[in-house]
Write a protein that holds these residues in place. Structure first.
Motif, PDB file in Angstrom:
ATOM      1  N   GLY A  32       2.719   3.465  -4.912  1.00  0.00           N
ATOM      2  CA  GLY A  32       2.610   4.287  -6.114  1.00  0.00           C
ATOM      3  C   GLY A  32       1.949   3.611  -7.300  1.00  0.00           C
ATOM      4  O   GLY A  32       1.964   4.136  -8.413  1.00  0.00           O
ATOM      5  N   LYS A  33       1.304   2.465  -7.060  1.00  0.00           N
ATOM      6  CA  LYS A  33       0.699   1.709  -8.166  1.00  0.00           C
ATOM      7  C   LYS A  33      -0.439   2.493  -8.822  1.00  0.00           C
ATOM      8  O   LYS A  33      -0.485   2.632 -10.048  1.00  0.00           O
ATOM      9  CB  LYS A  33       0.171   0.360  -7.645  1.00  0.00           C
ATOM     10  N   SER A  34      -1.344   3.005  -8.006  1.00  0.00           N
ATOM     11  CA  SER A  34      -2.466   3.769  -8.564  1.00  0.00           C
ATOM     12  C   SER A  34      -1.960   5.018  -9.263  1.00  0.00           C
ATOM     13  O   SER A  34      -2.432   5.371 -10.345  1.00  0.00           O
ATOM     14  CB  SER A  34      -3.445   4.183  -7.460  1.00  0.00           C
ATOM     15  N   THR A  35      -1.003   5.666  -8.627  1.00  0.00           N
ATOM     16  CA  THR A  35      -0.464   6.897  -9.191  1.00  0.00           C
ATOM     17  C   THR A  35       0.078   6.662 -10.596  1.00  0.00           C
ATOM     18  O   THR A  35      -0.137   7.480 -11.494  1.00  0.00           O
ATOM     19  CB  THR A  35       0.636   7.470  -8.271  1.00  0.00           C
ATOM     20  N   SER A  55       0.834  -1.193   0.000  1.00  0.00           N
ATOM     21  CA  SER A  55       0.000   0.000   0.000  1.00  0.00           C
ATOM     22  C   SER A  55       0.877   1.255   0.000  1.00  0.00           C
ATOM     23  O   SER A  55       1.868   1.322   0.716  1.00  0.00           O
ATOM     24  CB  SER A  55      -0.893  -0.023   1.237  1.00  0.00           C
ATOM     25  N   GLY A  56       0.530   2.199  -0.851  1.00  0.00           N
ATOM     26  CA  GLY A  56       1.259   3.465  -0.897  1.00  0.00           C
ATOM     27  C   GLY A  56       2.526   3.416  -1.726  1.00  0.00           C
ATOM     28  O   GLY A  56       3.301   4.367  -1.753  1.00  0.00           O
TER      29      GLY A  56
HETATM   30  N1  LIG Z   1      -3.744  13.328  -4.791  1.00  0.00           N
HETATM   31  C1  LIG Z   1      -2.794  13.039  -3.880  1.00  0.00           C
HETATM   32  N2  LIG Z   1      -2.297  14.012  -3.093  1.00  0.00           N
HETATM   33  C2  LIG Z   1      -1.336  13.745  -2.198  1.00  0.00           C
HETATM   34  N3  LIG Z   1      -0.814  12.546  -1.976  1.00  0.00           N
HETATM   35  C3  LIG Z   1      -1.292  11.527  -2.711  1.00  0.00           C
HETATM   36  C4  LIG Z   1      -2.290  11.721  -3.703  1.00  0.00           C
HETATM   37  N4  LIG Z   1      -2.555  10.529  -4.279  1.00  0.00           N
HETATM   38  C5  LIG Z   1      -1.745   9.643  -3.685  1.00  0.00           C
HETATM   39  N5  LIG Z   1      -0.968  10.221  -2.749  1.00  0.00           N
HETATM   40  C6  LIG Z   1       0.046   9.553  -1.931  1.00  0.00           C
HETATM   41  O1  LIG Z   1       0.936   8.912  -2.809  1.00  0.00           O
HETATM   42  C7  LIG Z   1       1.361   7.656  -2.280  1.00  0.00           C
HETATM   43  C8  LIG Z   1       1.118   6.578  -3.299  1.00  0.00           C
HETATM   44  O2  LIG Z   1      -0.258   6.444  -3.507  1.00  0.00           O
HETATM   45  P1  LIG Z   1      -0.904   5.371  -4.472  1.00  0.00           P
HETATM   46  O3  LIG Z   1      -2.375   5.556  -4.370  1.00  0.00           O
HETATM   47  O4  LIG Z   1      -0.292   5.471  -5.805  1.00  0.00           O
HETATM   48  O5  LIG Z   1      -0.481   4.025  -3.792  1.00  0.00           O
HETATM   49  P2  LIG Z   1      -0.923   2.543  -4.147  1.00  0.00           P
HETATM   50  O6  LIG Z   1       0.324   1.787  -4.432  1.00  0.00           O
HETATM   51  O7  LIG Z   1      -1.973   2.568  -5.170  1.00  0.00           O
HETATM   52  O8  LIG Z   1      -1.506   2.037  -2.757  1.00  0.00           O
HETATM   53  P3  LIG Z   1      -2.807   1.154  -2.441  1.00  0.00           P
HETATM   54  O9  LIG Z   1      -2.399  -0.272  -2.572  1.00  0.00           O
HETATM   55  O10 LIG Z   1      -3.109   1.513  -1.031  1.00  0.00           O
HETATM   56  O11 LIG Z   1      -3.866   1.571  -3.393  1.00  0.00           O
HETATM   57  C9  LIG Z   1       0.606   7.463  -0.988  1.00  0.00           C
HETATM   58  O12 LIG Z   1       1.452   7.801   0.066  1.00  0.00           O
HETATM   59  C10 LIG Z   1      -0.524   8.441  -1.083  1.00  0.00           C
HETATM   60  O13 LIG Z   1      -0.873   8.914   0.194  1.00  0.00           O
END
Ligand SMILES: Nc1ncnc2c1ncn2[C@@H]1O[C@H](COP(=O)(O)OP(=O)(O)OP(=O)(O)O)[C@@H](O)[C@H]1O
Ligand SMILES: [Mg+2]
Lengths: 240, 217
Positions: free
Chosen positions: A39-42, A36-37
């Protein structure tokens, strides 16, 4: 082809993507796993130009996604996206949900849009739900609607962000089955997922994300069954 | 010698109807104008940053918290004092519309904010433009969500319109006061007026409740 080239992305002081590179040729299915966190979604949001990037480059069909000259609305028509939240439009029937974008974005006639929508809904097994309101459907059905809605735009690529994470366990199967079908039909996909079985069996390659970098990437079976990187091993032993 | 007072008679019907008509007119004007302005401001507030909101919010707070009767008197006195006396209907419409707007803007803001970011992102990911997303997704969903509270505000505006009588507008309450003065039959008349407000409000609030039930599903 989607080509991510040394992309950096920060939210304020927080650097979320720290130089990510990934090439996904047409017809390939890549699963992205990781904590989690990480950066996958990003990454998916950056590919779809929902988020901007700080440096690097992303090419989709050789179009520079983040160039000022790129029409992002037009680009997104080629990139179907499905989210963890179902996001069905609650004020429209299932059929209207799927026909809306073809009609207003592609300016198709009503009949033409309905035709395509019906076909895609049947494709995902919702052929008997055209006139139902989505709030009356199960999560699994709503998620299949989201997939059909994206497919109705005839995208070249599908970006899927943990599409089964909000589902009751007994509904996960039907959605994964739909994705497996898409993969078999040759759709190019990037799937962020926590379903290791799906990642192993359906995708060609698996990328393991760790703190904003791809720590390991390789043939799906190999990454899931015999990860080379210590971090991947640790992650996989935790989720299994 | 005849009494100074004359009893209520059928000849008064026209007068009463004028009062009813005027109440309906000013209510409809205020609700329509207040709704349109409230929708625009509610949307702007849902969309904009803190600074804009603090500014807007202050003005709206004033409009919402100063009693309507004081706003009416202050406004009509003010425009009179600077040499532009307004017809009571015009002055009343302006004040009542702005007052309505202040409440409606909060209602609509809540509605627009209730549409999740993720829903809008999903729409954009289909290639819809910002304005297409507003028009096809955010407005229809937001407006549906606020229908019951919109109706609540509209109903209270109908009742509040009675206050416009203080600046001399011949709406229902004021015509009935004058009739009371002439006939000395306050009970009959006030009961009649009460029934009128009930007849207008009840079906609307009933309709609102059934809508609410329907949409709760
Ligand atoms: N719009 C935003 N503004 C500020 N911080 C953000 C934003 N979107 C994501 N983050 C931060 O960026 C980091 C990566 O987020 P992301 O959603 O890409 O993680 P992830 O790998 O998809 O996690 P998960 O498995 O929980 O979905 C996290 O620390 C999150 O809090
Ligand atoms: Mg995520």
């Amino acid at each position: 082809m989607i080509s991510v080239q040394n992309v950096h992305k920060s939210f304020g002081d927080l650097e979320v993507l720290k130089g990510v590179s990934l090439d996904v040729p047409n017809g390939e299915v890549v699963s992205v796993i990781g904590g989690s966190g990480s950066g996958k979604s990003t990454l998916l949001y950056c590919i779809n130009a929902i988020e901007s990037i700080n440096s690097g480059k992303i090419l989709v069909n050789d179009i520079d996604v983040h160039s000022k000259a790129t029409n992002k609305d037009k680009l997104r028509q080629k990139l179907g996206m499905v989210f963890q939240q179902f996001n069905a439009f609650p004020h429209m029937t299932v059929l209207e949900n799927a026909a809306l974008a073809p009609r207003i974005v592609k300016k198709m006639s009503r009949d033409e849009a309905m035709e395509i929508a019906k076909k895609e809904l049947e494709h995902v097994g919702l052929g008997d739900k055209f006139d139902v309101y989505p709030t009356r459907m199960s999560g699994g059905q709503q998620q299949r609607l989201a997939i059909a809605r994206a497919l109705a735009m005839k995208p070249d690529f599908m970006l899927l962000d943990e599409v089964t994470s909000a589902l009751d366990p007994e509904l996960v199967g039907e959605v994964l089955e739909t994705l497996r079908l898409l993969a078999e039909e040759g759709m190019t996909m990037i799937c962020v997922t926590h379903e290791m079985g799906f990642a192993r069996d359906v995708s060609d390659r698996v990328a393991y994300f760790h703190q904003g970098v791809i720590a390991e990437i390789g043939e799906a079976r190999q990454v899931i069954n015999e990860p080379q990187n210590e971090l991947t091993q640790k992650f996989l032993s935790k989720v299994r | 010698m005849n009494s100074l007072f004359t009893p209520l008679s059928w000849d008064d019907t026209g007068y009463i109807l004028t009062g009813i008509w005027n109440t309906i007119t000013i209510s409809v004007v205020a609700i329509v104008v207040g709704t349109l302005l409230g929708m625009v401001i509610g949307f702007a507030r849902a969309e904009s940053n803190r600074a804009v909101n603090v500014l807007f919010g202050g003005v709206l707070d004033v409009l919402r918290s100063v009693p309507l009767i004081i706003q009416l008197v202050l406004f009509s006195t003010f425009v009179g004092a600077i040499g532009y006396p307004l017809d009571p209907f015009v002055a009343g419409s302006i004040v009542l519309s702005l007052y309505t707007m202040a409440f409606m803007s909060e209602v609509f803001r809540g509605g627009f904010e209730s549409v999740s970011q993720s829903m809008q992102t999903a729409a954009r990911s289909l290639g819809m433009t910002y304005w297409q997303t507003i028009y096809h997704i955010r407005f229809p969903i937001g407006l549906r969500a606020v229908l019951p509270s919109w109706l609540g505000v509209a109903l209270s505006v109908i009742k509040d319109s009675a206050l416009v009588s203080v600046i001399g507008y011949m709406e229902l309450l004021r015509t009935s006061e004058q009739l009371i003065g002439r006939t000395q039959q306050p009970l009959t008349i006030l009961i009649g007026v009460g029934i009128f407000y009930f007849i207008i409000s009840y079906p609307l609030s009933h309709y609102g409740r059934s809508l609410e039930r329907k949409m709760a599903i």
